[in-house]
Each structure stands twice: as structure tokens, then as C-alpha cells.
Design an enzyme around this catalytic site. Structure first.
Site, short mmCIF file in Angstrom:
data_model
loop_
_atom_site.label_atom_id
_atom_site.label_comp_id
_atom_site.label_asym_id
_atom_site.label_seq_id
_atom_site.Cartn_x
_atom_site.Cartn_y
_atom_site.Cartn_z
N HIS A 195 0.82 -1.21 0.00
CA HIS A 195 0.00 0.00 0.00
C HIS A 195 0.86 1.27 0.00
O HIS A 195 0.35 2.34 -0.30
CB HIS A 195 -0.98 0.00 1.18
CG HIS A 195 -0.38 0.27 2.52
ND1 HIS A 195 -0.15 -0.71 3.46
CD2 HIS A 195 0.02 1.43 3.11
CE1 HIS A 195 0.36 -0.18 4.55
NE2 HIS A 195 0.48 1.12 4.37
N ASP B 23 -0.21 -7.45 1.13
CA ASP B 23 0.33 -6.13 1.46
C ASP B 23 1.86 -6.12 1.54
O ASP B 23 2.43 -5.51 2.43
CB ASP B 23 -0.26 -5.60 2.77
CG ASP B 23 -0.09 -4.09 2.89
OD1 ASP B 23 0.08 -3.42 1.85
OD2 ASP B 23 -0.11 -3.58 4.02
N SER C 257 4.82 2.15 8.00
CA SER C 257 4.39 1.04 7.14
C SER C 257 5.55 0.51 6.32
O SER C 257 6.25 1.25 5.64
CB SER C 257 3.28 1.52 6.20
OG SER C 257 2.11 1.84 6.91
#
Length: 387
Positions: free
Chosen positions: A134, A165, A242
Site C-alpha cells: 500500500h 500487502d 508502514s
């Protein structure tokens, strides 16, 4: 782990162009011969000049090619630590941060006129980087910046798996500090862990936060992304973390930080973050390498519609069975309660969907269901997920 050396720019293997020399004619030579020799001298000089120019252009082009990020996956094996019984001492934050920093990069992705910021982990000495899908999804250009460097490096997005992901990037160069993954069976509830990454895109070195492994084998699902085998941690994870590593007291990567629970109108969340475990990440990395080399990854398919239970019990309710699918072929019925796949408990639809998508078409799985009060196990051969 020593700090990364300064980047080495590509050097052309070609030697410098050789400029030829023509001996001068003797003074006794006839006039027409001297003119011909002079003309020949000018011709040789022109050829030498053009050769030098061409050599320089070719040399520069080769240097440019060598600085471009590779478009194929690395063939270097991933570094996975040996099993360990546990840790006698608590995690030394300063020491572990210094050890892991050279393998941690900031990721900047240009997306739709804006910039997505995240973190990545170097996983091979020849420049492969792991991050969240993402972070780089639909990016026009992606760059990374290494510890101790002020300028970003261009990278190629080799492959991405939105369902898990994870994405694989690669930069040009050799001799990078690759992270070590923890042995999946060595991760235990209560272990000290540290999250490291470029939280909020703040200036300077990456942020570090300390916590513990709060739980294992969590599942979450949202917007078509269904993740299972997650590590839950109370180490603070923020935007920009992330794709960054969650590491243990030995500086080994136990997971890739990916999500954080947030407050809603119904729930309040405090220090509940999730990382994709090394157990889940390692096979996905190999699949991404294959995908980068031209292999198309196909997701498996069961063929049921699901609804989560609302009474606090485990399992997921079957509310639809598509005709002609693997589920229909083995007799899965409306109202069945699927409680496990291959022995792993399904606490909800996210866990079941993630478990099936991790498989390949043609794989056989054992689905445990409860029908009325009867427990049944069905062996199902999965097919390819329809486009």
C-alpha cells in the site's frame, strides 16, 4: 553491523580510447607523398577523435545503465536466523537501533500528484528492499534513502502482492547491509520487540518504539486486503512506519509493520498494532521474486460467501455456495460453520479468505466444519480465483 559504505557509482570497463600517432615523413620524400601523408595524418587524427568521442559516449551510457535499478529479482538467499530458545536479557534499544539502521530505508512514492511515505527493509546485499504494497500502490516513481545519506536513490518496483500487502523493490549497487529474519518458531508472546521506521516522515534518523509481542496469528481484513498470521504488538506504529521492521532483541526481523487499530464509534483502540510475521513474509518474498522474473501468481479459490458470527463464538458462517466451485463439489452447504482450514482456527471471514488466498490453484486443504452439532472434515482441491 558496520555502517553502509558510500555509494559506488558505476565505472565503465572500457579502457580510455587510444589515440594513434603517425610518424612524420622524411624530408627527402616527394611533395605529392608529403601531401598524401598530411592528408592521412588528418584522417587518422579525425578517426581517433571520433573514436575517443564514441568511446566516451559508450562509456557514459554503460555507466548510466549500471546505475539504473535492476528489473529482475535477486537470486541471493534470504538470511534467516537459526532457532533460539529465548532471550535472557531485555532488548537494548540503542544497540539494536544502531544494528538495524543500515538495513532500514525511507520510501517515497509519487502517487497521483501526492507523495506516499513509508519505510522499507533491505533484504539482499544486491539491493532488494521489502515494504508494504500500500506504500507503493499505483506509484509513478519510487525512491529510497539510506541511513547516513542525504540524496534519494531511484528504485524499481519489481512486484507487489496487494492481498498480502507486501512489495519488492530493487536499487542499483552491491554490498548493502541485508537484514536477518527471525526464525518464525522462535517468536513468542511477551518477547521484547522494537518498531523502527520513518514515522510521520519526520526529519532525521528513523524513529524507534519499544513494546512486546502481544499476540500471534491475528487476522484483519479491509478493502480487499485480508491478512492472517499477524503479530500484534503494543509498540507504537504510526503513519510512515508502514513497511518497516519489527525486530527482536537480537535485531532480527520478526515482522513487517503494516497496520494499526484505530478508534471507531464502537471500539476504542490503544497501542494495538500489527506486523506481517516472518512466517508469512518469507514465502511471499519468494513468490514476488518469481513474479518479478515473469511468473504470474494465481490465487486459490474456494467458492463460498461468508458472514462473521456475532455471538462471540469462533468460526465463520457459510451464506452462499457458488455452483461448480470446489466448495460445492465436496458438499459445503448453506449454514455450515467453517471453524478451521488445515488445522488453523478461523476466527472470522478475514482469516478464512487470507488462508485460502495464500494457497495455489491445485492445492488440497482440509476444511473443518460444524453442521448442526456434527463435526465434519472435507478435503477440498482449490481452483484458480476467477478474474
Amino acid at each position: 553491523m558496520a555502517p553502509l559504505p558510500p555509494p559506488v557509482r558505476g565505472q565503465t570497463p572500457l579502457p580510455p580510447p587510444f589515440r594513434g600517432q603517425t610518424p612524420l615523413p622524411s624530408s627527402s620524400a616527394p611533395t605529392w607523398s608529403r601531401r598524401r601523408s598530411a592528408t592521412l595524418l588528418l584522417l587518422v587524427a579525425a578517426v581517433a577523435w571520433l573514436g575517443g568521442l564514441g568511446g566516451a559516449v559508450v562509456g557514459n551510457q554503460i555507466a548510466d545503465w549500471r546505475d539504473e535499478p535492476p528489473t529482475r529479482g535477486s537470486d541471493q538467499p534470504l538470511d534467516v536466523a537459526a532457532p533460539r530458545p529465548g532471550f535472557e536479557n531485555r532488548l537494548d534499544v540503542a544497540q539494536v537501533a544502531q544494528y538495524v539502521a543500515p538495513s532500514t530505508v525511507t520510501v517515497s512514492a509519487d502517487i497521483g500528484g501526492g507523495v506516499s511515505l513509508g519505510t522499507g527493509v533491505i533484504i539482499s546485499e544486491d539491493g532488494e528492499i521489502l515494504t508494504n504494497a500500500h506504500v507503493v500502490d499505483n506509484a509513478d516513481e519510487v525512491r529510497v534513502r539510506l541511513a547516513g545519506e542525504s540524496e534519494p536513490r531511484e528504485v524499481t518496483v519489481l512486484a507487489a502482492d496487494r492481498g498480502n500487502d507486501l512489495a519488492l523493490l530493487r536499487m542499483a549497487g552491491e554490498g548493502f547491509e541485508a537484514a536477518t529474519f527471525a526464525d518464525p518458531d522462535s517468536v513468542r508472546i511477551g518477547d521484547d520487540v522494537m518498531a523502527i521506521g520513518f514515522a510521520l516522515g519526520l526529519d532525521g534518523e528513523p524513529s524507534v518504539t519499544l513494546g512486546i509481542v502481544s499476540a500471534l496469528d491475528r487476522s484483519v481484513g479491509q478493502d480487499g486486503v485480508f491478512l492472517d498470521g499477524l503479530i500484534q504488538t503494543d509498540a507504537a506504529i504510526s503513519s510512515g512506519n508502514s513497511g518497516g521492521p519489527l525486530v527482536n532483541a537480537a535485531g532480527e526481523v520478526v515482522g513487517i509493520n503494516t497496520a494499526v487499530a484505530r478508534d471507531t464509534a464502537v471500539f476504542t483502540a490503544t497501542n494495538v498494532g500489527f506486523a506481517i510475521s516472518s512466517d508469512e513474509a518469507l514465502p511471499v518474498i519468494e513468490a514476488l521474486r518469481d513474479q518479478a522474473d515473469g511468473e504470474v501468481r494465481e490465487e486459490a479459490f474456494l467458492g463460498v460467501g461468508l458472514e462473521d458470527r456475532r455471538d462471540g463464538g469462533q468460526g465463520v458462517i457459510v451464506i452462499d455456495v457458488e455452483p461448480g466451485t470446489p466448495a460445492a463439489d465436496v458438499g459445503v452447504a448453506l449454514g455450515d460453520l467453517i471453524v478451521a482450514v488445515d488445522g488453523s482456527v478461523t476466527d472470522g471471514s478475514s482469516a478464512l479468505i487470507a488462508a485460502i488466498r495464500d494457497k495455489q490453484p491445485g492445492d488440497s486443504v482440509t476444511v473443518a466444519i460444524v453442521r448442526d452439532t456434527e463435526s465434519i472434515e472435507l478435503d477440498v482441491t482449490l481452483t484458480e480465483r476467477p478474474g
